[in-house]
Design a protein around this motif. Structure first.
Motif, short mmCIF file in Angstrom:
data_model
loop_
_atom_site.label_atom_id
_atom_site.label_comp_id
_atom_site.label_asym_id
_atom_site.label_seq_id
_atom_site.Cartn_x
_atom_site.Cartn_y
_atom_site.Cartn_z
N THR A 109 0.82 -1.21 0.00
CA THR A 109 0.00 0.00 0.00
C THR A 109 0.86 1.26 0.00
O THR A 109 0.44 2.29 -0.51
CB THR A 109 -0.92 0.03 1.23
OG1 THR A 109 -0.13 -0.04 2.41
CG2 THR A 109 -1.91 -1.13 1.20
N ALA A 110 2.05 1.17 0.56
CA ALA A 110 2.92 2.34 0.68
C ALA A 110 3.38 2.87 -0.67
O ALA A 110 3.82 4.02 -0.77
CB ALA A 110 4.13 2.01 1.54
N GLN A 111 3.29 2.06 -1.70
CA GLN A 111 3.77 2.46 -3.03
C GLN A 111 2.72 3.21 -3.84
O GLN A 111 3.01 3.65 -4.94
CB GLN A 111 4.23 1.23 -3.81
CG GLN A 111 5.37 0.47 -3.15
CD GLN A 111 6.61 1.31 -2.99
OE1 GLN A 111 6.88 2.23 -3.78
NE2 GLN A 111 7.39 1.03 -1.97
N TYR A 112 1.53 3.35 -3.30
CA TYR A 112 0.44 3.99 -4.03
C TYR A 112 0.09 5.32 -3.35
O TYR A 112 -0.29 5.35 -2.19
CB TYR A 112 -0.78 3.08 -4.10
CG TYR A 112 -0.50 1.84 -4.91
CD1 TYR A 112 0.05 0.71 -4.31
CD2 TYR A 112 -0.73 1.81 -6.28
CE1 TYR A 112 0.35 -0.42 -5.05
CE2 TYR A 112 -0.44 0.68 -7.03
CZ TYR A 112 0.10 -0.43 -6.41
OH TYR A 112 0.40 -1.54 -7.15
N ALA A 113 0.21 6.39 -4.12
CA ALA A 113 -0.01 7.72 -3.56
C ALA A 113 -1.46 8.16 -3.63
O ALA A 113 -1.86 9.08 -2.91
CB ALA A 113 0.87 8.74 -4.30
N TYR A 114 -2.22 7.52 -4.50
CA TYR A 114 -3.60 7.96 -4.74
C TYR A 114 -4.57 6.82 -4.48
O TYR A 114 -4.34 5.68 -4.93
CB TYR A 114 -3.75 8.47 -6.17
CG TYR A 114 -2.75 9.53 -6.53
CD1 TYR A 114 -1.60 9.22 -7.26
CD2 TYR A 114 -2.93 10.85 -6.12
CE1 TYR A 114 -0.68 10.19 -7.58
CE2 TYR A 114 -2.01 11.83 -6.43
CZ TYR A 114 -0.88 11.50 -7.16
OH TYR A 114 0.04 12.46 -7.46
N TRP A 115 -5.66 7.15 -3.78
CA TRP A 115 -6.65 6.14 -3.38
C TRP A 115 -8.05 6.67 -3.60
O TRP A 115 -8.32 7.86 -3.42
CB TRP A 115 -6.47 5.79 -1.90
CG TRP A 115 -5.20 5.08 -1.61
CD1 TRP A 115 -3.98 5.64 -1.37
CD2 TRP A 115 -5.00 3.67 -1.55
NE1 TRP A 115 -3.03 4.66 -1.17
CE2 TRP A 115 -3.64 3.44 -1.26
CE3 TRP A 115 -5.84 2.56 -1.71
CZ2 TRP A 115 -3.11 2.15 -1.14
CZ3 TRP A 115 -5.32 1.29 -1.58
CH2 TRP A 115 -3.96 1.08 -1.30
N GLY A 116 -8.95 5.77 -3.95
CA GLY A 116 -10.36 6.09 -3.96
C GLY A 116 -10.94 5.95 -2.57
O GLY A 116 -10.25 5.57 -1.62
N GLN A 117 -12.25 6.21 -2.48
CA GLN A 117 -12.91 6.17 -1.17
C GLN A 117 -13.37 4.76 -0.81
O GLN A 117 -13.73 4.51 0.34
CB GLN A 117 -14.11 7.13 -1.17
CG GLN A 117 -15.40 6.58 -1.78
CD GLN A 117 -15.34 6.43 -3.28
OE1 GLN A 117 -14.44 6.94 -3.95
NE2 GLN A 117 -16.32 5.73 -3.85
N GLY A 118 -13.36 3.87 -1.77
CA GLY A 118 -13.73 2.49 -1.53
C GLY A 118 -15.19 2.20 -1.82
O GLY A 118 -16.04 3.09 -1.78
N THR A 119 -15.47 0.94 -2.12
CA THR A 119 -16.83 0.48 -2.34
C THR A 119 -17.01 -0.85 -1.64
O THR A 119 -16.13 -1.72 -1.70
CB THR A 119 -17.17 0.38 -3.85
OG1 THR A 119 -18.54 0.07 -4.02
CG2 THR A 119 -16.32 -0.66 -4.55
N GLN A 120 -18.14 -1.02 -0.96
CA GLN A 120 -18.37 -2.21 -0.15
C GLN A 120 -18.84 -3.38 -1.00
O GLN A 120 -19.76 -3.23 -1.82
CB GLN A 120 -19.43 -1.92 0.92
CG GLN A 120 -19.80 -3.12 1.79
CD GLN A 120 -18.69 -3.53 2.74
OE1 GLN A 120 -18.11 -2.70 3.41
NE2 GLN A 120 -18.41 -4.84 2.79
N VAL A 121 -18.22 -4.52 -0.80
CA VAL A 121 -18.65 -5.77 -1.41
C VAL A 121 -18.96 -6.74 -0.27
O VAL A 121 -18.11 -6.99 0.58
CB VAL A 121 -17.56 -6.37 -2.32
CG1 VAL A 121 -17.93 -7.77 -2.77
CG2 VAL A 121 -17.35 -5.47 -3.53
#
Length: 125
Positions: A109-121
Motif C-alpha cells: 500500500t505504501a507504493q500507491y499515492a492515490y486512493w479512492g474512497q472504496g466500495t463495499q462488497v
C-alpha cells in the motif's frame, strides 16, 4: 494528480458475480502513465493487495483471487474494471482502487499515492 472513484459494489450470494469500476479524473499527466491496483480491507484486517495493472495492461493477481477475478483498463476512458466471479464470503471487504506513478505491480500500500474512497462488497453464505 489523480482522483479515483470506485463504483459497483453491493450484496451478492456466494458463487455469484459482481463488477467494480474505478474512474479516474487526472490533471497534469495522462491516465495511461499510472500503474493501477485494487486492494481490499475486511473488518479488523489490514488492507491487502488484490491485483495490479501496469501501464501497458499487464495484470498480477493475488493467489486468493487468481482464476476468479479479472481486471482490465481502458486508458481512453480513464477506467479500470474488475470482474469478480465465484465470489466467496471471505471476499467480503471494502474494495479500493489505487494509483502509482512510480512502482509497477507493487503489493505494498505504501507504493500507491492515490486512493479512492472504496466500495463495499458483501458476499453472503
Amino acid at each position: 494528480q489523480v482522483q479515483l472513484v470506485e463504483s459497483g459494489g453491493g450484496l451478492v450470494q456466494a458463487g455469484g458475480s459482481l463488477s467494480l469500476s474505478c474512474t479516474a479524473s487526472v490533471s497534469g499527466r495522462a491516465f495511461s502513465s499510472y500503474h493501477m491496483a485494487w486492494f481490499r480491507q475486511a473488518p479488523g484486517k489490514e488492507r491487502e493487495f488484490v491485483l495490479g495493472i501496469s501501464r501497458g495492461g499487464g495484470v498480477v493477481y493475488a493467489d486468493s483471487v487468481k482464476g476468479r477475478f479479472t481486471a482490465s483498463r481502458d486508458n481512453a476512458k480513464s477506467t479500470v474494471s474488475l470482474q469478480m466471479n465465484s465470489l466467496k464470503p471471505e471476499d467480503t471487504a471494502v474494495y479500493y482502487c489505487a494509483a502509482s506513478t512510480t512502482v509497477v505491480l507493487s503489493r505494498s500500500t505504501a507504493q500507491y499515492a492515490y486512493w479512492g474512497q472504496g466500495t463495499q462488497v458483501t458476499v453472503s453464505s
